[in-house]
Write a protein that holds these residues in place. Sequence first.
Motif, short mmCIF file in Angstrom:
data_model
loop_
_atom_site.label_atom_id
_atom_site.label_comp_id
_atom_site.label_asym_id
_atom_site.label_seq_id
_atom_site.Cartn_x
_atom_site.Cartn_y
_atom_site.Cartn_z
N GLU A 1 2.05 13.24 2.98
CA GLU A 1 3.14 14.08 2.48
C GLU A 1 2.88 15.55 2.81
O GLU A 1 3.78 16.26 3.27
CB GLU A 1 3.29 13.89 0.97
N GLY B 1 3.48 16.11 6.50
CA GLY B 1 4.76 15.63 7.03
C GLY B 1 4.54 14.51 8.02
O GLY B 1 5.23 14.41 9.03
N GLU C 1 -1.60 8.83 1.02
CA GLU C 1 -0.18 9.17 0.90
C GLU C 1 0.01 10.65 0.61
O GLU C 1 0.93 11.28 1.13
CB GLU C 1 0.47 8.31 -0.19
N SER D 1 3.25 10.18 8.73
CA SER D 1 3.31 8.82 8.21
C SER D 1 1.91 8.43 7.74
O SER D 1 0.92 8.79 8.38
CB SER D 1 3.77 7.87 9.33
#
Length: 162
Positions: free
Chosen positions: A120, A123, A116, A125
């Motif tokens: 992030e 940018g 995750e 998924s």
Amino acid sequence: MSVRIGIGHDCHRLAIGNHLIIGGIEIPHDRAAVAHSDGDVLLHAVTDAILGALADGDLGDHFPDSDPAHAGRSSREMLLEVWDKARQSGWHLVNLDCTVMLERPKLGPLKARIREALAELLGASPDQISVKAKTAEGIGSIGREETVEACCVVLLRKGGEI
């Protein structure tokens, strides 16, 4: 449409310390990476993979350890600088596949969090990113807890859908 693949690898010696940084996540540990920057082996490998896909040198070309300005520098900053350059040139992440090799601590419980954090930063998924963790089962410098390593492969696209 154009696609590019890049391979990244990094390793660091481990010494007595109080934490490791892997994928931008600070992990409590009795060892730390010996490095000129913050020693995030995974973000270094990801940055090198992106640079490889761009055919734009490597981490040492862009952020030499001979430059005092990079002493203790955040690997997140270095990755974001390279990723911004790629994005400005029209490149987009298709997927990123990473493996971290470390005897301990066991990274299994942290893989989703690292995934995750990478998503992030880029940018992206989380389903575009894979994070795997391996031990060396007591073999070699990884198994003796002397080193930590990471490798990854990135696929970038420019233009339309693949």
